[in-house]
Scaffold this active site. Structure first.
Site, PDB file in Angstrom:
ATOM      1  N   ASN A 208       0.846  -1.189   0.000  1.00 53.19           N
ATOM      2  CA  ASN A 208       0.000   0.000   0.000  1.00 53.19           C
ATOM      3  C   ASN A 208       0.884   1.242   0.000  1.00 53.19           C
ATOM      4  O   ASN A 208       2.037   1.202   0.440  1.00 53.19           O
ATOM      5  CB  ASN A 208      -0.901   0.020   1.236  1.00 53.19           C
ATOM      6  CG  ASN A 208      -2.046  -0.960   1.130  1.00 53.19           C
ATOM      7  OD1 ASN A 208      -2.345  -1.458   0.051  1.00 53.19           O
ATOM      8  ND2 ASN A 208      -2.689  -1.239   2.249  1.00 53.19           N
ATOM      9  N   ASP A 276      -4.603  -5.982   2.100  1.00 52.80           N
ATOM     10  CA  ASP A 276      -5.733  -6.881   2.308  1.00 52.80           C
ATOM     11  C   ASP A 276      -5.441  -8.295   1.823  1.00 52.80           C
ATOM     12  O   ASP A 276      -6.021  -9.258   2.330  1.00 52.80           O
ATOM     13  CB  ASP A 276      -6.973  -6.344   1.581  1.00 52.80           C
ATOM     14  CG  ASP A 276      -7.481  -5.050   2.212  1.00 52.80           C
ATOM     15  OD1 ASP A 276      -7.426  -4.953   3.454  1.00 52.80           O
ATOM     16  OD2 ASP A 276      -7.918  -4.150   1.473  1.00 52.80           O
ATOM     17  N   LYS A 286      13.031 -15.718  -8.496  1.00 51.58           N
ATOM     18  CA  LYS A 286      12.494 -14.621  -9.289  1.00 51.58           C
ATOM     19  C   LYS A 286      11.716 -15.176 -10.483  1.00 51.58           C
ATOM     20  O   LYS A 286      12.199 -16.035 -11.219  1.00 51.58           O
ATOM     21  CB  LYS A 286      13.625 -13.717  -9.784  1.00 51.58           C
ATOM     22  CG  LYS A 286      13.130 -12.536 -10.603  1.00 51.58           C
ATOM     23  CD  LYS A 286      14.284 -11.685 -11.095  1.00 51.58           C
ATOM     24  CE  LYS A 286      13.766 -10.541 -11.968  1.00 51.58           C
ATOM     25  NZ  LYS A 286      14.865  -9.721 -12.503  1.00 51.58           N
ATOM     26  N   PRO A 303      -4.912 -11.589   7.409  1.00 54.69           N
ATOM     27  CA  PRO A 303      -5.690 -11.473   8.648  1.00 54.69           C
ATOM     28  C   PRO A 303      -6.144 -10.039   8.867  1.00 54.69           C
ATOM     29  O   PRO A 303      -5.431  -9.094   8.514  1.00 54.69           O
ATOM     30  CB  PRO A 303      -4.712 -11.922   9.728  1.00 54.69           C
ATOM     31  CG  PRO A 303      -3.357 -11.713   9.129  1.00 54.69           C
ATOM     32  CD  PRO A 303      -3.515 -11.990   7.664  1.00 54.69           C
ATOM     33  N   ASP A 304      -7.322  -9.869   9.446  1.00 53.63           N
ATOM     34  CA  ASP A 304      -7.854  -8.548   9.778  1.00 53.63           C
ATOM     35  C   ASP A 304      -7.401  -8.225  11.197  1.00 53.63           C
ATOM     36  O   ASP A 304      -8.048  -8.610  12.178  1.00 53.63           O
ATOM     37  CB  ASP A 304      -9.379  -8.555   9.667  1.00 53.63           C
ATOM     38  CG  ASP A 304      -9.968  -7.151   9.718  1.00 53.63           C
ATOM     39  OD1 ASP A 304      -9.398  -6.309  10.441  1.00 53.63           O
ATOM     40  OD2 ASP A 304     -10.975  -6.903   9.047  1.00 53.63           O
ATOM     41  N   ILE A 305      -6.290  -7.540  11.311  1.00 51.28           N
ATOM     42  CA  ILE A 305      -5.672  -7.293  12.618  1.00 51.28           C
ATOM     43  C   ILE A 305      -6.559  -6.423  13.491  1.00 51.28           C
ATOM     44  O   ILE A 305      -6.770  -6.711  14.682  1.00 51.28           O
ATOM     45  CB  ILE A 305      -4.276  -6.666  12.434  1.00 51.28           C
ATOM     46  CG1 ILE A 305      -3.376  -7.598  11.616  1.00 51.28           C
ATOM     47  CG2 ILE A 305      -3.643  -6.361  13.783  1.00 51.28           C
ATOM     48  CD1 ILE A 305      -2.044  -6.987  11.221  1.00 51.28           C
ATOM     49  N   PHE A 323      -7.899   3.175  11.611  1.00 49.15           N
ATOM     50  CA  PHE A 323      -7.760   4.230  10.602  1.00 49.15           C
ATOM     51  C   PHE A 323      -8.435   3.765   9.320  1.00 49.15           C
ATOM     52  O   PHE A 323      -8.434   2.572   9.002  1.00 49.15           O
ATOM     53  CB  PHE A 323      -6.295   4.546  10.346  1.00 49.15           C
ATOM     54  CG  PHE A 323      -5.696   5.532  11.318  1.00 49.15           C
ATOM     55  CD1 PHE A 323      -5.286   6.791  10.894  1.00 49.15           C
ATOM     56  CD2 PHE A 323      -5.573   5.213  12.653  1.00 49.15           C
ATOM     57  CE1 PHE A 323      -4.757   7.697  11.786  1.00 49.15           C
ATOM     58  CE2 PHE A 323      -5.042   6.108  13.561  1.00 49.15           C
ATOM     59  CZ  PHE A 323      -4.636   7.364  13.114  1.00 49.15           C
ATOM     60  N   LYS A 337     -17.137   0.843   8.433  1.00 48.36           N
ATOM     61  CA  LYS A 337     -15.955   0.083   8.830  1.00 48.36           C
ATOM     62  C   LYS A 337     -15.876  -0.051  10.344  1.00 48.36           C
ATOM     63  O   LYS A 337     -15.560  -1.133  10.864  1.00 48.36           O
ATOM     64  CB  LYS A 337     -14.689   0.759   8.290  1.00 48.36           C
ATOM     65  CG  LYS A 337     -13.400   0.037   8.673  1.00 48.36           C
ATOM     66  CD  LYS A 337     -12.176   0.698   8.033  1.00 48.36           C
ATOM     67  CE  LYS A 337     -10.899  -0.035   8.444  1.00 48.36           C
ATOM     68  NZ  LYS A 337      -9.701   0.546   7.788  1.00 48.36           N
ATOM     69  N   LYS A 341     -15.801  -3.673  12.085  1.00 44.08           N
ATOM     70  CA  LYS A 341     -14.618  -4.125  12.804  1.00 44.08           C
ATOM     71  C   LYS A 341     -14.874  -4.273  14.298  1.00 44.08           C
ATOM     72  O   LYS A 341     -14.279  -5.120  14.955  1.00 44.08           O
ATOM     73  CB  LYS A 341     -13.455  -3.148  12.601  1.00 44.08           C
ATOM     74  CG  LYS A 341     -13.113  -2.846  11.148  1.00 44.08           C
ATOM     75  CD  LYS A 341     -12.444  -3.999  10.453  1.00 44.08           C
ATOM     76  CE  LYS A 341     -11.955  -3.574   9.069  1.00 44.08           C
ATOM     77  NZ  LYS A 341     -11.305  -4.670   8.339  1.00 44.08           N
TER      78      LYS A 341
END
Length: 400
Positions: A208, A276, A286, A303-305, A323, A337, A341
């Site tokens: 990201n 994600d 490579k 994983p969704d921390i 955030f 969100k 969450k």
């Protein structure tokens, strides 16, 4: 908060010296007594009369003052305080300290003292970034000298970048933290920051766009309020702050493991831009171009921390802050969100290219909680961090 503390304040020569006047007032409001020392260069920016009037005591200016030096005044001054604060700490003062020079009252005090020293650097960005200044700063850090700032922003010279002296509130917070009396003293807070890098092969990855600037600013602001900060950071562009427990990671899986290892904490602030998805089976070699066409990458969900910590059945932090970086429908998406969450707050911002926020020095956030959406004005990321740290301290006040 600082009742009975004796602060020796050395005011160096720079336009930021005007902030030292407000610093004197803020320290006195906290119960501290301030003894001021004004350098010759400092007198070009603030007057001895104004400093003395605010401090309520005589200002010290001359190493060769016959009245005080008859009693070895510079030695007495250097050792009678609980903390020596230098604000502004100019490039000249940093150089003198690093090399042990003592040719005026301020530098002699700093060489003779056995009291802890806190420096608030202030100078032009080119002076701050000069290798000599960076060498001197590193020498002083190794000697155990503490720093607050400098911040990035616009300067009186018209340039922009790191070199601005910390604000008075920020300096007071650092002084309070030194004495273990900050608003977040004895609180342990987890901060995640930066991007994650999800490997495709040994030389390629998915990531990201995140500089880590806001997360680093948050860790610094929480530290300055006295918190013990565990700073878990991906490979960010911005260096982590001093005085926090830095845990470097690369991938989302590594970050999740580091978060679990850091628990329990009083609060968790999840500012990292976690990818994600990851490549399900990253190659250990490579990937090469092939006549058979493009390689096929199969993805797996990371994983969704934030969700995992927010929905812990036991040991959940008293406050969980997430955030949300959005490019459209910021409040609507971030509100959804937060509910999805299960976190207490969401700090949302618009990171579409036109805003210049992603990778920039400023931010414009909306704080979303069960009280609704509170829009904050655009400000420097350091100021966003300070205000958020203050909110976190208030939210934790009275929490077990």
């Amino acid at each position: 908060m600082l009742a009975g503390k004796q602060i020796l304040l050395i005011i160096g020569g720079g336009i930021a010296a005007y902030k030292s006047l407000e610093l004197i007032r803020r320290l006195q409001d906290q119960g501290a007594a301030v003894t001021p020392v004004l350098t010759k260069a400092g007198e070009e920016f603030v007057t001895p009369l104004s400093v003395s009037a605010l401090a309520g005591v005589a200002v010290h200016r001359d190493l060769f003052d016959l009245t005080t030096e008859a009693e070895m005044g510079h030695i007495q001054l250097s050792r009678s305080a609980d903390l020596v604060v230098v604000a502004p700490a100019t490039a000249d003062l940093l150089a003198k300290m690093a090399h042990g020079l003592a040719n005026d009252l301020a530098s002699t005090l700093l060489l003779a003292t056995d009291t802890p020293v806190l420096l608030a650097p202030a100078m032009n960005v080119r002076m701050w970034e000069h290798p000599a200044t960076q060498r001197n700063t590193e020498t002083l850090r190794q000697d155990g000298v503490a720093f607050v700032g400098p911040n990035a922003g616009g300067m009186a010279c018209g340039e922009f970048g790191p070199g601005r002296m910390a604000e008075p509130d920020e300096m007071v917070a650092s002084i309070s933290a030194h004495f273990g009396s900050g608003a977040l003293a004895r609180r342990r807070i987890l901060v995640t920051s930066g991007p994650t890098h999800e490997p495709i092969d040994p030389v390629r990855y998915i990531a990201n766009r995140s500089s880590g600037a806001q997360g680093a600013a948050l860790a610094r602001a929480l530290r300055d309020q006295g918190a013990e900060v565990v700073f878990i950071t991906g490979p960010a562009e911005v260096a982590p702050p001093e005085g926090v427990d830095v845990v470097p990671v690369q991938s989302a899986l590594e970050m999740e493991a580091a978060v679990q290892a850091a628990l329990p904490v009083d609060a968790g602030v999840f500012a990292a831009a976690v990818a994600d998805w990851r490549v399900a089976s990253a190659s250990d070699r490579k990937l090469k171009k092939s006549k058979d066409g493009l390689p096929v990458l199969e993805f797996a969900e990371n994983p969704d921390i934030l969700k995992g910590v927010s929905q812990m059945s036991s040991g959940r932090p008293s406050l969980v802050v997430g955030f949300a970086a959005e490019t459209n429908d910021v409040v609507e998406n971030a509100t959804a969100k937060r509910l999805r969450k299960g976190c207490d707050w969401i700090v949302a911002n618009d990171v579409s290219p036109a805003t210049g926020i992603m990778g920039g020095a400023e931010n414009a956030v909306v704080l979303i909680s069960d009280q609704g959406a509170e829009e904050w004005p655009r400000m420097e990321k350091a100021e966003v961090a300070r205000q958020l740290a203050t909110r976190i301290a208030a939210a934790l006040d009275g929490a077990p």
